[in-house]
Design an enzyme around this catalytic site. Structure first.
Site, short mmCIF file in Angstrom:
data_model
loop_
_atom_site.label_atom_id
_atom_site.label_comp_id
_atom_site.label_asym_id
_atom_site.label_seq_id
_atom_site.Cartn_x
_atom_site.Cartn_y
_atom_site.Cartn_z
N HIS A 1 23.26 11.25 23.08
CA HIS A 1 23.48 11.22 21.75
C HIS A 1 22.12 11.87 21.16
CE1 HIS A 1 20.74 7.84 22.89
NE2 HIS A 1 20.40 7.79 21.71
N PHE A 2 22.44 12.31 19.81
CA PHE A 2 21.27 12.75 19.04
C PHE A 2 21.17 12.08 17.91
CE2 PHE A 2 22.90 16.42 21.39
CZ PHE A 2 21.83 17.00 21.72
#
Length: 423
Positions: free
Chosen positions: A200-201
């Site tokens: 994830h970012f």
């Protein structure tokens, strides 16, 4: 003492917007654990202009880390929390990046978003065909500012928190489509204060210039003097050519050579990529950016550079290869993506390593600050009112100095990532 923030919204490519109510009115309904609009933020006096935020909710209600901090790459563990277990109310949209081809070529005219209604159930039957499901955008239930969301690539594929060229490219496209100077995307590796081992970012809006974005830079002479990883070279243009720039006295400026390249089925002319290092900042770090954007300086220059096909692919090839090499070397790192994807800060770091060895001072440990991507960039979250009121530039500088690699190790990482020696 000013509180900084912007309207809570997602704007994709300036063409289609998903409007969200202010966080104070949605916090209880969508699962966020506290109202981030109530968190005061101030600019710390001094040359760097660090941003200090008092965020007691993130300190007491943030999900605990469920893995060890000594390995940068660890297998995905479905028994631990991951974003497939997130509440459906947290899902906003699925991100499908726009494809930009050379002028005159056929390409999508606009990015696409899937409606938020039951996105996981809606795509379950298409997981195999879609290569692991949608790139889901979900609310961060422990936000640090307005519009704080997570981009989770191929959410159903169960990818661990580790990068390759393709995932970096997706994050750059996300930054480009949401656009504007205020939007930033961050990444934290395991060992660099990621708390969930599911790819994830982080992203959010910050209307002020981040301190790291104002820092001076100098060309990392000799960078990109050897090929990228085989996997990266197979997907995107190979690294290797560089040119001379008369503006800096003849120092080697890393770049792609011109000519037609292939990436993801698109033909485009490659854009020059410049690799620099920060100067006069407490953290040794790299800056990877489109040379046209660097020469033009500012968001206007970035927008012009990003309009040319192939720019993001060129940056993704360099950053993705560097990330893979650091992962292979068990070197923790963070990324900050700014200027719509035209500029990426790469922060190899050592704070958790020094913390485990008992080398971080009690002055810093007592604050409980975990310096991840946004903290290193200069937006520092504090958990106690007394620390927030007392925060000074000297204290912030000491914190970030514990993050920074010493010069010899930094140069070793520079050689590992960009091949700066013997060029």
């Amino acid at each position: 003492m000013a509180v900084v923030g912007v309207a809570w919204r997602l704007c994709l490519g300036g063409r289609r917007a998903v409007a969200l109510e202010p966080p104070s009115s949605r916090a209880a309904a969508d699962g966020r654990r506290y109202d981030v609009s109530a968190c005061p933020t101030r600019v710390v006096p001094g040359a760097w202009g660090f941003l200090a935020q008092l965020n007691e909710g993130r300190a007491t209600k943030k999900r605990a880390t469920e893995f060890t901090m000594d390995r940068v790459v660890q297998p995905f563990d479905a028994s631990k929390f991951n974003f497939r277990k997130a509440a459906i109310s947290e899902a906003l949209v699925a991100f499908v990046p726009e494809t930009r081809a050379a002028p005159g070529a056929d390409a999508s005219s606009a990015p696409r978003v899937l409606p938020p209604a039951a996105p996981l159930a809606a795509v379950a039957a298409d997981v195999a065909a879609a290569g692991g499901g949608p790139n889901l955008v979900i609310i961060n239930v422990s936000p640090i500012d307005y519009g704080h969301v997570l981009l989770v690539p191929r959410v159903l594929a169960g990818l661990p928190q580790a990068l390759d060229v393709g995932s970096v490219l997706l994050a750059l496209q996300f930054a480009r489509e949401l656009g504007g100077a205020a939007f930033r995307v961050g990444y934290n590796s395991l060992g660099a204060f990621a708390t969930i081992n599911h790819l994830h970012f982080q992203s959010y809006y910050m209307p002020l210039t981040m301190p790291v974005e104002r820092a001076a830079t100098e060309i990392l002479s000799g960078a990109l003097g050897r090929p990228a990883l085989p996997g990266a070279a197979a997907a995107l243009p190979a690294l290797g050519k560089r040119r001379r720039d008369s503006a800096d006295g003849g120092a080697a400026v890393p770049s792609y050579g011109g000519g037609e390249q292939q990436a993801n089925g698109l033909s485009y002319k490659s854009n020059a990529v410049r690799v620099s290092r920060l100067l006069d900042y407490p953290v040794n770090a790299f800056v990877v950016e489109l040379e046209a954007a660097a020469a033009a300086a500012g968001v206007g220059g970035a927008a012009a550079a990003l309009a040319a096909p192939g720019g993001l692919e060129a940056v993704a090839a360099v950053v993705g290869a560097a990330a893979q090499r650091m992962q292979d070397a068990n070197q923790p790192f963070n990324l900050l993506i700014s200027e719509g994807g035209a500029r990426v800060f790469v922060f190899p770091q050592r704070y958790a390593e020094r913390q485990a060895a008992g080398l971080v001072s009690a002055e810093l440990l007592d604050t409980g600050v975990n310096p991840a991507a946004f903290e290193i960039a200069g937006h520092i979250l504090l958990k106690r009112p007394e620390d927030y009121e007392a925060a000074s530039e000297g204290w912030a500088g000491r914190l970030l100095a514990e993050v920074s690699l010493e010069e010899d190790r930094f140069l070793e990482v520079a050689d590992l990532c960009f091949g700066v020696r013997g060029c």
